[in-house]
Design a protein around this motif. Sequence first.
Motif, mmCIF file in Angstrom:
data_model
loop_
_atom_site.group_PDB
_atom_site.id
_atom_site.type_symbol
_atom_site.label_atom_id
_atom_site.label_comp_id
_atom_site.label_asym_id
_atom_site.label_seq_id
_atom_site.Cartn_x
_atom_site.Cartn_y
_atom_site.Cartn_z
ATOM 1 N N THR A 182 60.287 -40.149 26.330
ATOM 2 C CA THR A 182 59.282 -40.344 27.368
ATOM 3 C C THR A 182 57.946 -40.640 26.707
ATOM 4 O O THR A 182 57.505 -39.899 25.836
ATOM 5 C CB THR A 182 59.149 -39.091 28.251
ATOM 6 O OG1 THR A 182 60.431 -38.714 28.733
ATOM 7 C CG2 THR A 182 58.228 -39.362 29.428
ATOM 8 N N ILE A 183 57.322 -41.715 27.118
ATOM 9 C CA ILE A 183 56.020 -42.107 26.574
ATOM 10 C C ILE A 183 55.013 -42.095 27.717
ATOM 11 O O ILE A 183 55.215 -42.744 28.752
ATOM 12 C CB ILE A 183 56.088 -43.496 25.926
ATOM 13 C CG1 ILE A 183 57.132 -43.495 24.796
ATOM 14 C CG2 ILE A 183 54.721 -43.906 25.388
ATOM 15 C CD1 ILE A 183 57.441 -44.866 24.239
ATOM 16 N N VAL A 184 53.947 -41.326 27.541
ATOM 17 C CA VAL A 184 52.950 -41.137 28.592
ATOM 18 C C VAL A 184 51.570 -41.497 28.048
ATOM 19 O O VAL A 184 51.213 -41.093 26.940
ATOM 20 C CB VAL A 184 52.953 -39.676 29.106
ATOM 21 C CG1 VAL A 184 51.765 -39.416 30.021
ATOM 22 C CG2 VAL A 184 54.250 -39.374 29.849
ATOM 23 N N SER A 185 50.807 -42.258 28.833
ATOM 24 C CA SER A 185 49.415 -42.568 28.509
ATOM 25 C C SER A 185 48.517 -41.823 29.493
ATOM 26 O O SER A 185 48.990 -41.215 30.458
ATOM 27 C CB SER A 185 49.167 -44.072 28.620
ATOM 28 O OG SER A 185 49.282 -44.477 29.976
ATOM 29 N N TYR A 186 47.209 -41.866 29.257
ATOM 30 C CA TYR A 186 46.287 -41.236 30.200
ATOM 31 C C TYR A 186 46.429 -41.840 31.590
ATOM 32 O O TYR A 186 46.310 -41.129 32.599
ATOM 33 C CB TYR A 186 44.846 -41.377 29.704
ATOM 34 C CG TYR A 186 44.508 -40.454 28.550
ATOM 35 C CD1 TYR A 186 44.572 -39.071 28.696
ATOM 36 C CD2 TYR A 186 44.123 -40.969 27.310
ATOM 37 C CE1 TYR A 186 44.254 -38.227 27.635
ATOM 38 C CE2 TYR A 186 43.800 -40.132 26.250
ATOM 39 C CZ TYR A 186 43.878 -38.754 26.424
ATOM 40 O OH TYR A 186 43.569 -37.929 25.367
ATOM 41 N N GLU A 187 46.693 -43.141 31.652
ATOM 42 C CA GLU A 187 46.835 -43.796 32.954
ATOM 43 C C GLU A 187 48.061 -43.288 33.722
ATOM 44 O O GLU A 187 48.134 -43.416 34.949
ATOM 45 C CB GLU A 187 46.932 -45.315 32.770
ATOM 46 C CG GLU A 187 45.619 -45.991 32.398
ATOM 47 C CD GLU A 187 45.203 -45.724 30.957
ATOM 48 O OE1 GLU A 187 46.075 -45.337 30.151
ATOM 49 O OE2 GLU A 187 44.005 -45.889 30.640
ATOM 50 N N ASP A 188 49.024 -42.720 33.011
ATOM 51 C CA ASP A 188 50.243 -42.233 33.655
ATOM 52 C C ASP A 188 50.096 -40.825 34.226
ATOM 53 O O ASP A 188 51.002 -40.344 34.923
ATOM 54 C CB ASP A 188 51.402 -42.204 32.649
ATOM 55 C CG ASP A 188 51.760 -43.586 32.146
ATOM 56 O OD1 ASP A 188 51.739 -44.532 32.957
ATOM 57 O OD2 ASP A 188 52.065 -43.714 30.945
ATOM 58 N N ILE A 189 48.984 -40.146 33.938
ATOM 59 C CA ILE A 189 48.857 -38.750 34.354
ATOM 60 C C ILE A 189 49.018 -38.571 35.866
ATOM 61 O O ILE A 189 49.775 -37.692 36.306
ATOM 62 C CB ILE A 189 47.522 -38.162 33.856
ATOM 63 C CG1 ILE A 189 47.562 -38.014 32.332
ATOM 64 C CG2 ILE A 189 47.230 -36.819 34.512
ATOM 65 C CD1 ILE A 189 46.243 -37.575 31.722
#
Length: 388
Positions: A182-189
Amino acid sequence: MAETRRIAHLDMDAFYASVELLRYPELRGQAVVIGGGARHQPVLLPDGTRQFSRLRDYVGRGVVTTSTYEARALGVFSAMGTMKAAALAPDAVLLPTDFDSYRRLSRLFKAAVAEIAPHIEDRGIDEIYIDLSEHPEETRALALRIKQAVRDATGLSCSIGVAPNKLLAKICSELDKPDGVTIVSYEDIPSRVWPLAVRKVNGIGPKADAKLAALGITTVGQVAAADEALLQEHFGLNYASWLKRVAHGQDERAVVTSHEPKSISRETTFERDLHAKHDRVALSEIFTRLCQRLGEDLARKRYVGRTVGIKLRYSDFSRATRDVTLPLPTADAAAIRRAAGECLRRVPLDQRLRLLGVKISALSSMDDPGLDLSATPRPRQGELFADL
């Protein structure tokens, strides 16, 4: 917010249980619970098959160490009383723990990761953080390569979360278990993190979870949207500020690649409550074995310590601790046993005991050039087996 960091959290999938399934592949797909004693060792039958203990036959005071995902689907989780687990999943297989095997596989998976990405923070036997910020490889391809290296080295699967910080990486490593990336960026929060229950955030424990629920706050997104004054009223300034930061995915902690332990300990919970007088022989053997294993841990990790302590939990769940500081540091099991025995003589022993533990702290590295162990007293061997 600039995303200059790539932090991975690697978590082995149902680690202890998965190690046991390597040993007993016929149990794959079944509800299996790890946490039995030596008497729950499988029996090899004349036809070459194995006979396994079942949870319904368990009698004792132990707790579940871990369970397979099939057992978890039945409500059986780590730290649950084994008798309670037996009521939920009576047909589940019960296996004894084998920490030597778990530690061996732990060393193998960490070494495999270090060959690819050496900036590792060790967080325990089954999880690590990895700083991938300076690695040239694309994130998903790199995560998949690390997962394959772990599988090649151990035969086991792991789940990896990659994010701009440790907080988010740990959260997202749980999102696609088992065997996930799973790859999460700040935009995905807002889409990936805010819908989660608040207890999914590392650092929000049962008490804080209950207090938040009483305020009608059950998701991370609701914490992010909550009035800060309300949080401060119920949690105080510091914790309220921390809640708001983590709800917005903020975490500046670095991946710490070297860590000096503050203490090393060994403890055991008894299958039945033991009494210092009536069970003197059994308790003395257990006490000595704990000190021996603690000495082995120190030698393996190349530490010595000066402060030896004990921990007791009585049958009524009350606790007692005592410690003593030695004139010189030691890793010798006999010296630890003698010091722990001194501590034991300073606690009440009129009640039955549920748990006994031994700890050593004020640690120093054996490799410290300024450390002189030549004058460390060496107790007579007979003292190692002294009665309680």
